[in-house]
Design an enzyme around this catalytic site. Structure first.
Site, PDB file in Angstrom:
ATOM      1  N   ASP A 169       0.705  -1.278  -0.102  1.00 50.52           N
ATOM      2  CA  ASP A 169       0.160   0.121  -0.015  1.00 50.52           C
ATOM      3  C   ASP A 169       0.809   1.255  -0.089  1.00 50.52           C
ATOM      4  O   ASP A 169       1.829   1.323   0.794  1.00 50.52           O
ATOM      5  CB  ASP A 169      -1.009   0.016   1.256  1.00 50.52           C
ATOM      6  CG  ASP A 169      -2.138   0.891   1.293  1.00 50.52           C
ATOM      7  OD1 ASP A 169      -2.596   1.387   0.127  1.00 50.52           O
ATOM      8  OD2 ASP A 169      -2.309   1.356   2.469  1.00 50.52           O
ATOM      9  N   HIS A 170       0.474   2.209  -0.968  1.00 51.14           N
ATOM     10  CA  HIS A 170       1.131   3.700  -0.747  1.00 51.14           C
ATOM     11  C   HIS A 170       2.755   3.801  -0.865  1.00 51.14           C
ATOM     12  O   HIS A 170       3.299   4.280  -0.238  1.00 51.14           O
ATOM     13  CB  HIS A 170       0.589   4.321   0.450  1.00 51.14           C
ATOM     14  CG  HIS A 170      -0.780   4.996   0.286  1.00 51.14           C
ATOM     15  ND1 HIS A 170      -1.262   5.867  -0.496  1.00 51.14           N
ATOM     16  CD2 HIS A 170      -1.724   4.496   1.018  1.00 51.14           C
ATOM     17  CE1 HIS A 170      -2.282   6.075  -0.382  1.00 51.14           C
ATOM     18  NE2 HIS A 170      -2.835   5.395   0.610  1.00 51.14           N
ATOM     19  N   GLY A 217      -9.185   5.610   2.663  1.00 50.82           N
ATOM     20  CA  GLY A 217      -9.589   6.389   3.697  1.00 50.82           C
ATOM     21  C   GLY A 217     -10.945   5.908   4.340  1.00 50.82           C
ATOM     22  O   GLY A 217     -11.942   6.552   4.492  1.00 50.82           O
ATOM     23  N   SER A 277     -12.144   4.232   7.022  1.00 48.00           N
ATOM     24  CA  SER A 277     -12.326   4.260   8.212  1.00 48.00           C
ATOM     25  C   SER A 277     -13.229   5.528   8.488  1.00 48.00           C
ATOM     26  O   SER A 277     -12.775   6.873   8.170  1.00 48.00           O
ATOM     27  CB  SER A 277     -11.209   4.464   9.155  1.00 48.00           C
ATOM     28  OG  SER A 277     -10.313   3.236   9.279  1.00 48.00           O
ATOM     29  N   ASN A 325     -10.400   0.472   1.409  1.00 49.36           N
ATOM     30  CA  ASN A 325      -9.260   0.242   2.419  1.00 49.36           C
ATOM     31  C   ASN A 325      -9.433   0.852   3.790  1.00 49.36           C
ATOM     32  O   ASN A 325     -10.283   1.757   4.119  1.00 49.36           O
ATOM     33  CB  ASN A 325      -8.178   1.344   2.006  1.00 49.36           C
ATOM     34  CG  ASN A 325      -7.386   0.654   0.518  1.00 49.36           C
ATOM     35  OD1 ASN A 325      -7.956  -0.250  -0.169  1.00 49.36           O
ATOM     36  ND2 ASN A 325      -6.101   1.333   0.368  1.00 49.36           N
TER      37      ASN A 325
END
Length: 272
Positions: A79-80, A202, A204, A223
Site C-alpha cells: 500500500d502507498h 480512507g 475508516s 481500504n
C-alpha cells in the site's frame, strides 16, 4: 485467482473487497479470523513502515503462513509505495499487488512513473494500483479539494495499463473532523469511463450508507487502516490499565477480538 481477475468478477457482481492493513501478527490474525468467520476473501495490506518494522521477508511469509492457517482466500498488497525499489523487492517477495502512489506529482510525472511500475509488475502477473487526485494523507489538510476527473481517469488508465485506481471523491486518510460526504455522482461518472477497479481510500469513519452507495456505483476495493490501529491500541490500553499481567498471550487476545468483530461488521456492511 489473480487479484485483477477477482476485480473483474466483482465488477460483474457489483461487489467490493475489504482491504485491511496489518501491522503485526495480532492485527493480521484479527483480519483473517474475520474473513474466515464471514467466509469472504480479503486483501491484506502492508505499508513501507510495516515492512521496515517487520522486515520484508517476515511480512510476506507471515501473511502467507497465516492465510494458509486460517484457510482464507487472500491477496497480499503493498500500500502507498513511492519507491520503485521497494516495489521491485515486494514483487520479488511474492506480493500479489502493488500500489505506486505518485499522486502528489504533476499528472504527467504520475503517469510516467506508474507506467514503469506496470511494466515491472508484468513478469510477475501482479496487479498494479495507482492514485489520481488529492486524497489527504495523515497530517495533510482535508480542506483541499482536487477530485479525480472522469476524462483524466480514463486517459490515465489507458496510458498506464493499471488494474486499479484510487479515486478522490471526498474521502481522506485518518480520522475525519466532520462526517465525509462522498461525491457518488462523480464516482459513477468515473466508473462509466474506465475499466479499472476503483478504490476507496480512507474507509475508516465513512458512514455505512455511503460505503454501500459507493459500491453500487463502482468501488471494488475499500481500504481500512485507522480504525484497526486505533481499535487495537485503545482496547489494549483499557486492558493493561486493569491488569498487572506480563503474559502477552493473555493480554493481546481481547484486542484481537475487538478488531475481528469490527471487521466482521464492516464485511457485513459491504456484503449487503
Amino acid at each position: 485467482m489473480k487479484l485483477q481477475d477477482k476485480y473483474e468478477q466483482l465488477d460483474q457482481a457489483n461487489k467490493a473487497l475489504l482491504a485491511v492493513n496489518f501491522y503485526n501478527f495480532e492485527t493480521l490474525s484479527a483480519v483473517l479470523k474475520a474473513a474466515a468467520n464471514r467466509q469472504v476473501p480479503i486483501i491484506l495490506q502492508s505499508t513501507k513502515r510495516t515492512i521496515e518494522y517487520l522486515g520484508l521477508e517476515v511480512t510476506a511469509k507471515l501473511a502467507r503462513a497465516a492465510t494458509s492457517q486460517y484457510g482464507v482466500e487472500a491477496w497480499l498488497h503493498l500500500d502507498h509505495a513511492q519507491d520503485p525499489d521497494l516495489i521491485q523487492r515486494a514483487l520479488d517477495a511474492g506480493y500479489d499487488s502493488v500500489m505506486i502512489d505518485a499522486s502528489e506529482e504533476p499528472i504527467e510525472q504520475n503517469r510516467e512513473i506508474t507506467r514503469k511500475v506496470v511494466e515491472m509488475a508484468k513478469p510477475y502477473g501482479a496487479s498494479v494500483e495507482a492514485e489520481l487526485g488529492y486524497i489527504a494523507k495523515l497530517g495533510q489538510s482535508k480542506d483541499e479539494v482536487a477530485f479525480t476527473q472522469p476524462d483524466e481517469a480514463s486517459q490515465f488508465v489507458e496510458d498506464t495499463g493499471i488494474n486499479a485506481l484510487a479515486v478522490a471523491i471526498g474521502s481522506a486518510h485518518g480520522f475525519y473532523d466532520k462526517e465525509p460526504n462522498l461525491d457518488i455522482e462523480l464516482l459513477a461518472k468515473i466508473h462509466n469511463t474506465t475499466p479499472a477497479a476503483l478504490v476507496l481510500h480512507g474507509g475508516s469513519g465513512i458512514p455505512d450508507t455511503q460505503i454501500q452507495q459507493a459500491i453500487r456505483n463502482g468501488i471494488r476495493k475499500i481500504n481500512l487502516a485507522t480504525e484497526v490501529k486505533s481499535g487495537f491500541m485503545n482496547t489494549l490500553r483499557d486492558i493493561l490499565a486493569q491488569s498487572d499481567g506480563i503474559d502477552l498471550r493473555k493480554e493481546f487476545p481481547p484486542a484481537i477480538t475487538y478488531v475481528q468483530e469490527l471487521l466482521e461488521n464492516k464485511i457485513a456492511v459491504i456484503s449487503e
